[in-house]
Design an enzyme around this catalytic site. Structure first.
Site, PDB file in Angstrom:
ATOM      1  CE1 TYR A 117      12.374  31.656   5.838  1.00 57.63           C
ATOM      2  CE2 TYR A 117      12.558  29.285   5.448  1.00 57.63           C
ATOM      3  CZ  TYR A 117      12.317  30.572   4.982  1.00 57.63           C
ATOM      4  OH  TYR A 117      12.023  30.765   3.657  1.00 57.63           O
ATOM      5  CE  LYS A 165      -0.352  -0.280   5.058  1.00 57.81           C
ATOM      6  NZ  LYS A 165      -1.204  -0.725   6.183  1.00 57.81           N
TER       7      LYS A 165
HETATM    8  C1  LIG Z   1      -0.439  -1.777   6.839  1.00 57.87           C
HETATM    9  C2  LIG Z   1      -1.040  -3.031   7.328  1.00 57.87           C
HETATM   10  C3  LIG Z   1      -0.250  -4.179   7.492  1.00 57.87           C
HETATM   11  C4  LIG Z   1       1.260  -4.158   7.381  1.00 57.87           C
HETATM   12  O1  LIG Z   1       1.768  -3.695   8.605  1.00 57.87           O
HETATM   13  P1  LIG Z   1       3.351  -3.596   8.878  1.00 57.87           P
HETATM   14  O2  LIG Z   1       3.418  -3.191  10.297  1.00 57.87           O
HETATM   15  O3  LIG Z   1       3.841  -2.542   7.946  1.00 57.87           O
HETATM   16  O4  LIG Z   1       3.932  -4.921   8.601  1.00 57.87           O
HETATM   17  C5  LIG Z   1      -0.873  -5.376   7.821  1.00 57.87           C
HETATM   18  N1  LIG Z   1      -2.215  -5.423   8.022  1.00 57.87           N
HETATM   19  C6  LIG Z   1      -3.004  -4.327   7.911  1.00 57.87           C
HETATM   20  C7  LIG Z   1      -4.458  -4.445   8.159  1.00 57.87           C
HETATM   21  C8  LIG Z   1      -2.440  -3.098   7.574  1.00 57.87           C
HETATM   22  O5  LIG Z   1      -3.219  -2.020   7.475  1.00 57.87           O
END
Ligand SMILES: *Cc1c(COP(=O)(O)O)cnc(C)c1O
Length: 385
Positions: free
Chosen positions: A276, A46
């Site tokens: 800044y 993702k």
């Molecule tokens: C993002 C996600 C994962 C992966 O999690 P990591 O900690 O990056 O391994 C697994 N399951 C769900 C439901 C997620 O949203």
């Protein structure tokens, strides 16, 4: 910029983002070894593979044997489907009226989080006159998405509630998996077991509970399929560990290297403020290098006056505020010919891992990676790891 990754050069880029595809494949194999033969190891890609480029990375995971991929939204799933036609692609955030037809046409499998999504997917199945595959998400204590225990029970008792669906997997998600000693893990494991019992009348369903950290909680948490994301990309699954003694060593290989380019180096002649708000006072004789990376590139503003970087093997501090396109480093300790315009500074990499940069920013590696901007020159390479 296509969501499928962005191989190529950016003219005038202030930094180089290198991704070691072999390190990702090695991390995938490490996780497969951890889970053994009884359990499939999927991959979460993702958010453009956590900011690193799904288009370049997903095929590498596929070559390593991965056939179960997870994305958050339909759009990501459609982009992934264009890259591979034989993988199972699961969509965590589920389905809605807008996405249902395209998801079904592309063979994407939604994670159904509540009754409304179940009904939407049933409607699509009816329109197509065929059963559609789906995952049922049960909440076991995270309280974000998923059916509660009563709703899962109802589904198990009344088969008409899932009519037209080919339920393949039951999923839940751990809230505290990175804290190995947190008792919430065992509580969620027990609740998941009860949910699986409640849904048993729907057939022999596969089960998935563990993310990256969950894999390291032990075999009880593995079930039929695990869903690592972060660990594939080099973030430590043991980052917090729940221990006072600091984090245990990271079992994963480092994947990302971020190098910033020096634009200008100046010698301070009169003691005065840098950047800044003049939040850093530079002393006479100190050398300040200005690098072409800023918060618009995902180098978070919270790294102001707190991060470090490495030049020629020497660790130097980020001084002054991070601005949109620039940061300033005190490079007094580094030889002059290593700090000329065009010289590269390691902002993140094997000597300064993503988890360390995250700690300097007061955040987690996940946010560092997914914040990485689109102005870098991106290089995908194979280290042979
Ligand atoms: C993002 C996600 C994962 C992966 O999690 P990591 O900690 O990056 O391994 C697994 N399951 C769900 C439901 C997620 O949203």
């Amino acid at each position: 910029m296509t969501p499928g990754g962005s191989i190529g050069t950016t003219i005038g880029a202030g930094g180089i983002l290198s991704v070691d595809l072999d390190a990702i494949a090695a991390n995938y194999r490490t996780l497969c070894q951890k889970t053994g033969n009884h359990c499939a190891t999927g991959a979460v890609v993702k958010a453009d593979a956590y900011g690193l480029g799904m288009g370049a990375i997903a095929p590498v995971l596929h070559d390593a044997g991965c056939r179960q991929f997870f994305v958050a939204i339909a759009e990501e799933g459609l982009a992934l489907r264009a890259l591979m036609d034989d993988a199972e692609i699961y969509v965590f955030n589920g389905v809605d009226d807008e996405s249902a037809a395209e998801m079904a046409a592309a063979g994407l499998v939604p994670v159904l989080n509540h009754r409304g999504q179940i009904e939407t997917w049933q409607g699509e199945a009816k329109r197509r006159g065929k059963a559609l595959p789906a995952v049922i998400h049960v909440d076991t204590g995270m309280n974000r998405l998923g059916l509660n225990h009563e709703e899962a029970g109802a589904l198990g008792r009344d088969k008409t509630m899932t009519e037209g669906l080919d339920i393949r997997v039951v999923m839940s998600h751990l809230a505290c998996a990175d804290e190995g000693t947190n008792k919430k893990n065992a509580e969620q494991l027990e609740a998941f077991g009860k949910a699986l019992e409640a849904l048993a009348p729907l057939g022999a369903l596969k089960a998935t509970l563990a993310n990256s950290s969950g894999i390291f909680l032990g075999a009880d948490y593995h079930f039929d399929l695990v869903r690592p994301g972060a660990a594939l990309y080099g973030i430590s699954p043991l980052a917090d560990g729940g221990q006072a003694s600091g984090p245990p060593p990271n079992p994963m290989a480092q994947v990302v290297r971020l190098q910033g380019k020096i634009l200008q180096t100046r010698v301070i002649d009169t003691p005065s403020g840098v950047g800044y708000g003049a939040s850093h006072q530079a002393e006479r004789g100190h050398r300040i290098a200005t690098v072409g990376v800023g918060y618009a590139d995902g180098y978070l503003r919270s790294l102001s006056n707190s991060a470090s970087a490495i030049i020629g093997g020497i660790r130097v501090p980020v001084v002054g505020r991070v601005s949109m396109d620039l940061i300033t480093l005190d490079v007094t300790a580094v030889a002059e010919d290593e700090t000329r315009p065009g010289a590269l500074v390691e902002l993140m990499g094997p000597d300064h891992p993503v988890d360390v940069l995250a700690r300097e920013a007061g955040t987690i590696g996940y946010e560092i990676l997914t914040a990485l901007g689109h102005r870098y020159e991106r290089r995908y390479h194979r280290s042979g790891a």
